[in-house]
Enzyme design. Structure first.
Site, PDB file in Angstrom:
ATOM      1  N   TYR A 125      43.205  32.678  34.711  1.00  0.00           N
ATOM      2  CA  TYR A 125      42.983  33.524  33.753  1.00  0.00           C
ATOM      3  C   TYR A 125      42.404  32.513  32.429  1.00  0.00           C
ATOM      4  CZ  TYR A 125      43.646  37.139  30.004  1.00  0.00           C
ATOM      5  OH  TYR A 125      43.436  38.053  28.765  1.00  0.00           O
ATOM      6  N   VAL A 130      32.942  46.734  38.471  1.00  0.00           N
ATOM      7  CA  VAL A 130      31.960  45.570  37.984  1.00  0.00           C
ATOM      8  C   VAL A 130      32.258  44.116  38.694  1.00  0.00           C
ATOM      9  CG1 VAL A 130      31.529  46.623  35.700  1.00  0.00           C
ATOM     10  CG2 VAL A 130      33.615  44.988  35.671  1.00  0.00           C
ATOM     11  N   ALA A 176      39.053  31.199  33.345  1.00  0.00           N
ATOM     12  CA  ALA A 176      38.104  32.215  33.429  1.00  0.00           C
ATOM     13  C   ALA A 176      37.798  32.495  31.614  1.00  0.00           C
ATOM     14  CB  ALA A 176      38.293  33.353  34.082  1.00  0.00           C
ATOM     15  N   LYS A 177      38.692  32.730  31.049  1.00  0.00           N
ATOM     16  CA  LYS A 177      38.438  33.271  29.624  1.00  0.00           C
ATOM     17  C   LYS A 177      37.846  32.011  28.993  1.00  0.00           C
ATOM     18  CE  LYS A 177      39.854  37.431  29.542  1.00  0.00           C
ATOM     19  NZ  LYS A 177      38.979  38.586  29.643  1.00  0.00           N
TER      20      LYS A 177
HETATM   21  N1  LIG Z   1      46.200  43.785  26.309  1.00  0.00           N
HETATM   22  C1  LIG Z   1      46.124  42.519  26.015  1.00  0.00           C
HETATM   23  O1  LIG Z   1      47.079  42.139  25.338  1.00  0.00           O
HETATM   24  C2  LIG Z   1      44.939  41.581  26.245  1.00  0.00           C
HETATM   25  C3  LIG Z   1      45.037  40.390  25.354  1.00  0.00           C
HETATM   26  C4  LIG Z   1      44.047  39.593  25.707  1.00  0.00           C
HETATM   27  C5  LIG Z   1      43.029  39.682  26.309  1.00  0.00           C
HETATM   28  N2  LIG Z   1      42.855  41.080  26.940  1.00  0.00           N
HETATM   29  C6  LIG Z   1      41.624  41.274  27.705  1.00  0.00           C
HETATM   30  O2  LIG Z   1      41.078  42.429  27.339  1.00  0.00           O
HETATM   31  C7  LIG Z   1      40.567  43.187  28.178  1.00  0.00           C
HETATM   32  C8  LIG Z   1      41.105  44.594  28.556  1.00  0.00           C
HETATM   33  O3  LIG Z   1      42.454  44.556  28.994  1.00  0.00           O
HETATM   34  P1  LIG Z   1      43.539  45.918  28.854  1.00  0.00           P
HETATM   35  O4  LIG Z   1      44.860  45.176  28.569  1.00  0.00           O
HETATM   36  O5  LIG Z   1      42.889  46.684  27.803  1.00  0.00           O
HETATM   37  O6  LIG Z   1      43.342  46.254  30.085  1.00  0.00           O
HETATM   38  P2  LIG Z   1      43.911  47.783  31.061  1.00  0.00           P
HETATM   39  O7  LIG Z   1      44.563  48.343  30.252  1.00  0.00           O
HETATM   40  O8  LIG Z   1      44.352  47.344  32.273  1.00  0.00           O
HETATM   41  O9  LIG Z   1      42.434  48.631  31.073  1.00  0.00           O
HETATM   42  C9  LIG Z   1      41.318  48.083  31.984  1.00  0.00           C
HETATM   43  C10 LIG Z   1      40.321  48.909  31.946  1.00  0.00           C
HETATM   44  O10 LIG Z   1      39.277  48.336  32.985  1.00  0.00           O
HETATM   45  C11 LIG Z   1      38.834  48.941  34.083  1.00  0.00           C
HETATM   46  N3  LIG Z   1      38.722  48.039  34.975  1.00  0.00           N
HETATM   47  C12 LIG Z   1      39.478  47.413  35.654  1.00  0.00           C
HETATM   48  N4  LIG Z   1      38.986  46.483  36.658  1.00  0.00           N
HETATM   49  C13 LIG Z   1      37.730  47.231  36.747  1.00  0.00           C
HETATM   50  C14 LIG Z   1      36.546  46.764  37.427  1.00  0.00           C
HETATM   51  N5  LIG Z   1      36.599  45.812  38.494  1.00  0.00           N
HETATM   52  N6  LIG Z   1      35.461  47.521  37.438  1.00  0.00           N
HETATM   53  C15 LIG Z   1      35.276  48.442  36.399  1.00  0.00           C
HETATM   54  N7  LIG Z   1      36.303  48.642  35.495  1.00  0.00           N
HETATM   55  C16 LIG Z   1      37.724  48.165  35.862  1.00  0.00           C
HETATM   56  C17 LIG Z   1      40.291  50.226  34.200  1.00  0.00           C
HETATM   57  O11 LIG Z   1      40.040  51.057  34.714  1.00  0.00           O
HETATM   58  P3  LIG Z   1      40.160  51.457  36.407  1.00  0.00           P
HETATM   59  O12 LIG Z   1      41.565  50.680  36.596  1.00  0.00           O
HETATM   60  O13 LIG Z   1      40.011  52.742  36.632  1.00  0.00           O
HETATM   61  O14 LIG Z   1      38.960  50.718  37.068  1.00  0.00           O
HETATM   62  C18 LIG Z   1      40.527  50.298  32.464  1.00  0.00           C
HETATM   63  O15 LIG Z   1      39.572  51.314  32.172  1.00  0.00           O
HETATM   64  C19 LIG Z   1      40.523  42.236  29.488  1.00  0.00           C
HETATM   65  O16 LIG Z   1      39.377  41.452  29.728  1.00  0.00           O
HETATM   66  C20 LIG Z   1      41.875  41.470  29.143  1.00  0.00           C
HETATM   67  O17 LIG Z   1      41.996  40.190  29.921  1.00  0.00           O
HETATM   68  C21 LIG Z   1      43.886  42.080  26.852  1.00  0.00           C
END
Ligand SMILES: NC(=O)c1ccc[n+]([C@@H]2O[C@H](COP(=O)([O-])OP(=O)(O)OC[C@H]3O[C@@H](n4cnc5c(N)ncnc54)[C@H](OP(=O)(O)O)[C@@H]3O)[C@@H](O)[C@H]2O)c1
Length: 258
Positions: A156, A65, A159-160
């Site tokens: 980060y 994306v 952007a958020k």
């Molecule tokens: N986990 C936390 O504690 C936390 C806290 C605050 C906010 N967030 C936000 O929550 C969201 C998800 O975080 P997460 O921790 O669940 O991340 P994650 O475990 O790294 O999972 C990321 C998902 O997005 C996909 N992805 C990554 N880059 C992509 C791209 N360029 N195009 C398409 N798919 C992509 C990955 O698959 P592939 O690698 O195969 O593409 C995977 O399915 C993010 O926006 C993050 O900033 C997370």
């Protein structure tokens, strides 16, 4: 509570792992037909199987994306496979570089491309049909660090914060069209394979204990199911008066009063 979204079509970016996957599972449990995308095929396929096991007519799409052409193709393929998107979850995001002055121009542009432009491009593509049908839900995954200072990456945070601002702007623009636009701000959420899971495995136990003591009022890391459930609720009929909001799911981690 019946969320009233059975049969709707959702597109979840980054739905193969992490918070996107938990959100896709929560939507599938409500009878939503879920399209997920990610860059890597194997985890995508595995999650599609999990969604189908819940009875969802799920489909997976390989797409990055961060690439405008991929976003346009993804949208075309989802509409061809499942029909127009009713629920868009912009979940993909992340930061690059450290402090304001250390991050390079490339870091700043990559962070805004990943968090803002990916979401913006999809919003532009799904909104016209939502408007015609007078029903739509757009949910953007932000972070508590888009609401207040925190974390190490300036790109980060910025952007958020921009994503939360864009969400509010879109919410007001579409308020009369039946399209609700909200964001969700998770705190530090741990799940197998995620960054906080790695942190707990790789850091010395004392450092982990200190982090928890200093940052996490519940005395433990967050867990992903409540993020998915919040997304499903915001996507639902039951959330019909909620738009332009940013909902913390953080166990009290953030300090902001607003
Ligand atoms: N986990 C936390 O504690 C936390 C806290 C605050 C906010 N967030 C936000 O929550 C969201 C998800 O975080 P997460 O921790 O669940 O991340 P994650 O475990 O790294 O999972 C990321 C998902 O997005 C996909 N992805 C990554 N880059 C992509 C791209 N360029 N195009 C398409 N798919 C992509 C990955 O698959 P592939 O690698 O195969 O593409 C995977 O399915 C993010 O926006 C993050 O900033 C997370």
């Amino acid at each position: 509570m019946d969320l009233g979204i059975e049969g709707k079509v959702a597109l979840v970016t980054g739905g193969s792992r992490g918070l996107g996957r938990y959100s896709a599972l929560a939507l599938a449990r409500e009878g939503v037909r879920v399209a997920i995308c990610a860059r890597t095929e194997a985890p995508l396929r595995k999650t599609v199987e999990e969604l189908r096991a819940l009875g969802s007519e799920a489909q997976g799409f390989v797409a990055d994306v961060a690439v405008a052409g991929d976003v346009a193709r993804l949208h075309r393929e989802v509409v061809a496979a499942l029909g127009p998107v009713d629920i868009l979850l912009n979940n993909v995001g992340g930061g690059r570089g450290g402090g304001v002055l250390e991050a390079t121009d490339d870091d700043w542009m990559a962070a805004f491309n990943l968090n803002i432009f990916s979401a913006l491009r999809l919003m532009r593509l799904v909104a016209p049909s939502m408007r015609e049908r007078r029903w739509g839900r757009i949910i953007n995954i932000a972070s508590i660090y888009g609401r207040e200072h925190g974390g190490r990456s300036a790109t980060y945070m910025a952007a958020k914060a921009a994503l939360i601002a864009m969400t509010k702007h879109a919410a007001l623009a579409y308020a009369k069209d039946g399209i609700l636009v909200n964001s969700v701000a998770p705190g530090s959420i741990a799940f197998p394979g995620g960054s906080w899971d790695r942190f707990q495995r790789e850091q010395p136990p004392e450092a982990v204990r200190e982090f928890i003591e200093r940052n996490l009022p519940m005395g433990r890391f967050g867990w992903p199911e409540p993020v998915g459930d919040t997304v499903a609720f915001l996507a639902s009929e039951r959330a019909s008066l909620i738009t332009g909001a940013c909902i913390n799911v953080d166990g009290g981690q953030s300090h902001s009063l607003i």
